[in-house]
Design a protein around this motif. Structure first.
Motif, mmCIF file in Angstrom:
data_model
loop_
_atom_site.group_PDB
_atom_site.id
_atom_site.type_symbol
_atom_site.label_atom_id
_atom_site.label_comp_id
_atom_site.label_asym_id
_atom_site.label_seq_id
_atom_site.Cartn_x
_atom_site.Cartn_y
_atom_site.Cartn_z
ATOM 1 N N ARG A 138 -58.239 0.360 45.970
ATOM 2 C CA ARG A 138 -58.616 1.751 45.577
ATOM 3 C C ARG A 138 -59.235 1.947 46.802
ATOM 4 N NH1 ARG A 138 -61.594 -0.216 40.772
ATOM 5 N NH2 ARG A 138 -60.839 1.232 38.671
ATOM 6 N N ALA A 139 -59.049 1.308 47.738
ATOM 7 C CA ALA A 139 -60.102 1.887 48.820
ATOM 8 C C ALA A 139 -58.498 1.966 50.171
ATOM 9 C CB ALA A 139 -60.846 1.078 49.549
ATOM 10 N N GLN A 140 -57.578 1.512 49.632
ATOM 11 C CA GLN A 140 -57.047 1.632 50.377
ATOM 12 C C GLN A 140 -56.036 3.417 49.816
ATOM 13 O OE1 GLN A 140 -54.391 -2.187 49.785
ATOM 14 N NE2 GLN A 140 -54.496 -2.723 51.414
ATOM 15 N N LEU A 141 -55.803 3.223 48.898
ATOM 16 C CA LEU A 141 -55.326 4.708 48.438
ATOM 17 C C LEU A 141 -56.478 5.849 48.791
ATOM 18 C CD1 LEU A 141 -54.039 3.733 44.775
ATOM 19 C CD2 LEU A 141 -52.848 4.108 46.718
ATOM 20 N N GLU A 142 -57.470 5.446 48.697
ATOM 21 C CA GLU A 142 -58.418 6.808 49.625
ATOM 22 C C GLU A 142 -58.055 6.449 50.711
ATOM 23 O OE1 GLU A 142 -60.679 9.300 48.479
ATOM 24 O OE2 GLU A 142 -59.965 8.072 47.183
ATOM 25 N N ASP A 167 -50.671 10.975 64.253
ATOM 26 C CA ASP A 167 -49.209 11.510 65.459
ATOM 27 C C ASP A 167 -48.154 10.505 65.311
ATOM 28 O OD1 ASP A 167 -50.369 9.734 66.657
ATOM 29 O OD2 ASP A 167 -50.418 9.625 68.680
ATOM 30 N N CYS A 168 -48.070 10.526 63.889
ATOM 31 C CA CYS A 168 -46.836 9.429 63.698
ATOM 32 C C CYS A 168 -45.948 9.982 62.802
ATOM 33 C CB CYS A 168 -47.056 7.999 63.665
ATOM 34 S SG CYS A 168 -47.882 7.856 62.553
ATOM 35 N N ASP A 169 -44.533 9.844 62.085
ATOM 36 C CA ASP A 169 -43.498 10.111 61.028
ATOM 37 C C ASP A 169 -44.282 9.281 60.108
ATOM 38 O OD1 ASP A 169 -42.317 11.505 62.775
ATOM 39 O OD2 ASP A 169 -40.974 10.119 63.696
ATOM 40 N N VAL A 170 -44.390 7.976 60.494
ATOM 41 C CA VAL A 170 -44.958 7.068 59.286
ATOM 42 C C VAL A 170 -45.854 6.201 59.624
ATOM 43 C CG1 VAL A 170 -44.447 4.922 57.944
ATOM 44 C CG2 VAL A 170 -42.293 6.752 59.020
ATOM 45 N N VAL A 171 -47.117 5.992 58.406
ATOM 46 C CA VAL A 171 -47.831 5.364 58.983
ATOM 47 C C VAL A 171 -48.272 4.724 57.370
ATOM 48 C CG1 VAL A 171 -49.394 7.878 58.125
ATOM 49 C CG2 VAL A 171 -50.640 5.652 59.395
ATOM 50 N N GLY A 172 -49.150 3.561 57.727
ATOM 51 C CA GLY A 172 -49.029 2.548 56.032
ATOM 52 C C GLY A 172 -50.294 1.289 56.530
ATOM 53 N N ILE A 173 -51.405 1.361 55.772
ATOM 54 C CA ILE A 173 -51.859 0.360 55.586
ATOM 55 C C ILE A 173 -51.333 -1.172 54.495
ATOM 56 C CG2 ILE A 173 -54.289 0.166 54.588
ATOM 57 C CD1 ILE A 173 -55.150 2.539 54.546
ATOM 58 N N ALA A 174 -51.836 -2.550 55.273
ATOM 59 C CA ALA A 174 -51.443 -3.475 54.823
ATOM 60 C C ALA A 174 -52.734 -4.088 54.219
ATOM 61 C CB ALA A 174 -50.640 -3.849 55.896
ATOM 62 N N GLY A 175 -52.388 -4.631 53.130
ATOM 63 C CA GLY A 175 -53.788 -6.135 52.918
ATOM 64 C C GLY A 175 -52.963 -7.150 51.827
ATOM 65 N N PRO A 176 -53.920 -7.666 51.213
ATOM 66 C CA PRO A 176 -53.183 -9.128 50.866
ATOM 67 C C PRO A 176 -53.049 -9.038 48.903
ATOM 68 C CG PRO A 176 -55.564 -9.746 50.842
ATOM 69 C CD PRO A 176 -55.806 -7.575 51.625
ATOM 70 N N SER A 177 -52.872 -7.728 48.209
ATOM 71 C CA SER A 177 -52.981 -7.444 47.215
ATOM 72 C C SER A 177 -52.204 -8.117 46.236
ATOM 73 C CB SER A 177 -53.125 -5.847 47.128
ATOM 74 O OG SER A 177 -52.105 -5.532 47.195
ATOM 75 N N ARG A 178 -51.328 -8.464 47.139
ATOM 76 C CA ARG A 178 -50.156 -9.170 46.224
ATOM 77 C C ARG A 178 -50.564 -10.708 45.906
ATOM 78 N NH1 ARG A 178 -44.224 -11.131 49.083
ATOM 79 N NH2 ARG A 178 -43.686 -12.018 47.027
ATOM 80 N N SER A 179 -51.818 -10.880 46.811
ATOM 81 C CA SER A 179 -52.693 -11.982 45.750
ATOM 82 C C SER A 179 -53.661 -12.288 45.731
ATOM 83 C CB SER A 179 -52.726 -13.651 47.263
ATOM 84 O OG SER A 179 -53.437 -12.503 48.732
ATOM 85 N N LEU A 180 -53.880 -10.934 44.575
ATOM 86 C CA LEU A 180 -55.328 -10.634 44.572
ATOM 87 C C LEU A 180 -55.182 -10.613 42.946
ATOM 88 C CD1 LEU A 180 -57.497 -8.273 47.559
ATOM 89 C CD2 LEU A 180 -57.182 -11.854 46.774
ATOM 90 N N GLY A 205 -55.762 -3.881 57.124
ATOM 91 C CA GLY A 205 -57.311 -4.004 56.427
ATOM 92 C C GLY A 205 -57.600 -3.674 55.415
ATOM 93 N N ASP A 206 -58.515 -3.722 55.371
ATOM 94 C CA ASP A 206 -59.546 -2.423 53.733
ATOM 95 C C ASP A 206 -59.231 -1.172 53.332
ATOM 96 O OD1 ASP A 206 -61.407 -1.358 55.540
ATOM 97 O OD2 ASP A 206 -62.814 -3.334 54.146
ATOM 98 N N GLY A 207 -59.134 -0.030 53.971
ATOM 99 C CA GLY A 207 -58.677 0.984 54.049
ATOM 100 C C GLY A 207 -60.352 1.807 54.712
ATOM 101 N N SER A 208 -61.330 0.621 55.635
ATOM 102 C CA SER A 208 -62.193 1.654 56.170
ATOM 103 C C SER A 208 -61.300 1.836 57.676
ATOM 104 C CB SER A 208 -63.214 0.863 56.557
ATOM 105 O OG SER A 208 -62.757 -0.833 57.230
ATOM 106 N N ARG A 209 -60.429 1.870 58.461
ATOM 107 C CA ARG A 209 -59.848 1.865 59.638
ATOM 108 C C ARG A 209 -59.202 3.455 59.065
ATOM 109 N NH1 ARG A 209 -57.272 -3.493 62.114
ATOM 110 N NH2 ARG A 209 -59.557 -5.359 61.865
ATOM 111 N N PRO A 210 -59.625 4.187 60.733
ATOM 112 C CA PRO A 210 -59.038 5.291 60.534
ATOM 113 C C PRO A 210 -57.841 5.459 61.144
ATOM 114 C CG PRO A 210 -60.203 5.098 62.919
ATOM 115 C CD PRO A 210 -60.400 3.682 62.038
#
Length: 276
Positions: free
Chosen positions: A65-69, A42-55, A33-38
């Protein structure tokens, strides 16, 4: 404390990060998503994915910016800005250079960011800052690669990653580099320290084998600048190295793995390889 957090520029790359973490014994979770979900805690690795490669343009900036925040709240030891191991991007679409600028905007005291897209397991190598990728039994320089040089969205006409980034960074400055001899002549750590204390935005790190990425992973974990998270722009190769050096476990997912239920396979790739 979370060991690794990551922001991925597409879902395919994010799934590779998850796979590399799991295969070496780390528990990894992805939020799409866009960085708005909590984020889970409780994990070793956590990430966020979005479509920035196509933007590009404001849409790219707003999403990253939202994802980094959001990912900053994970308080991880290492942050990966995940890009494709073929580094395909352009100033107007999925700009890795612009992503680096936004990393500096969010983490202004970090200093120069290492760039390491190599992933030897996938046939992706960086030598003297030039990037190479395997295809049909051979290895090709990126600008002569049968697929990447003719990519329908971001064709790669330059193999030197310093020049690719110079065209994408607003300063137009080509990054410095830690090149292959540093892995064998004992100068890697000295060069790493010098690069990390320079005034450039980034520096390219050569790697043509897993051991080279392991050296980089250890340098990230023992950076010495006191800035956390330690940031790296890279592919699933650096996630594999971070997992290997943390767990000291070999691949635990060798061979086919049984599915626990129905499997849905989806591809949104425009690559001719995927089409075939």
């Amino acid at each position: 404390m979370t060991y690794v957090s990551f922001v991925a520029d597409d879902l395919t790359g994010a799934s590779d990060v998850l796979a590399q973490a799991h295969r070496h014994g780390l528990d990894a979770v992805l939020v799409v998503g866009d960085g708005s979900r909590p984020l889970p805690t409780d994990c070793d690795v956590v990430g966020i994915a979005g479509p920035s490669r196509s933007l590009g343009g404001p849409a790219f900036d707003e999403l990253v910016r939202a994802q980094l925040e959001q990912i900053a709240t994970a308080d991880a030891e290492v942050l990966i800005y995940k890009v494709c191991s073929t580094f395909d991007s352009s100033p107007a679409r999925g700009s890795i250079g612009r992503g680096i600028e936004l990393l500096h905007e969010r983490f202004p005291h970090h200093g120069p960011v290492p760039i390491a897209p190599a992933q030897p397991d996938f046939g992706r190598y960086t030598a003297f800052s030039n990037h190479f990728a395997g295809y049909s039994g051979g290895v090709h320089r990126l600008d002569r690669h049968p697929v990447m040089a003719h990519h329908p969205s971001t064709p790669m006409h330059e193999a030197d990653l310093r020049q690719v980034l110079a065209a994408q960074l607003r300063t137009g400055e080509a990054p410095a580099a830690i090149q292959l001899p540093a892995h064998t002549d004992g100068s890697f750590r000295e060069q790493w320290t010098r690069m990390r204390h320079s005034h450039q935005a980034a520096f390219v790190v050569d790697a043509v084998e897993d051991g080279h990425l392991d050296t980089l992973a250890l340098a990230l974990r023992e950076d010495g600048t006191g800035q956390y998270p330690a940031i790296v722009v890279g592919s699933g190769g650096i996630m594999a190295a971070l997992a290997r050096t943390a767990t000291r476990r070999s691949d635990i997912a060798d061979g086919a793995q049984p599915a626990s239920g129905p499997v849905l396979a989806v591809s949104a790739s425009a690559s001719s390889t995927t089409a075939a």
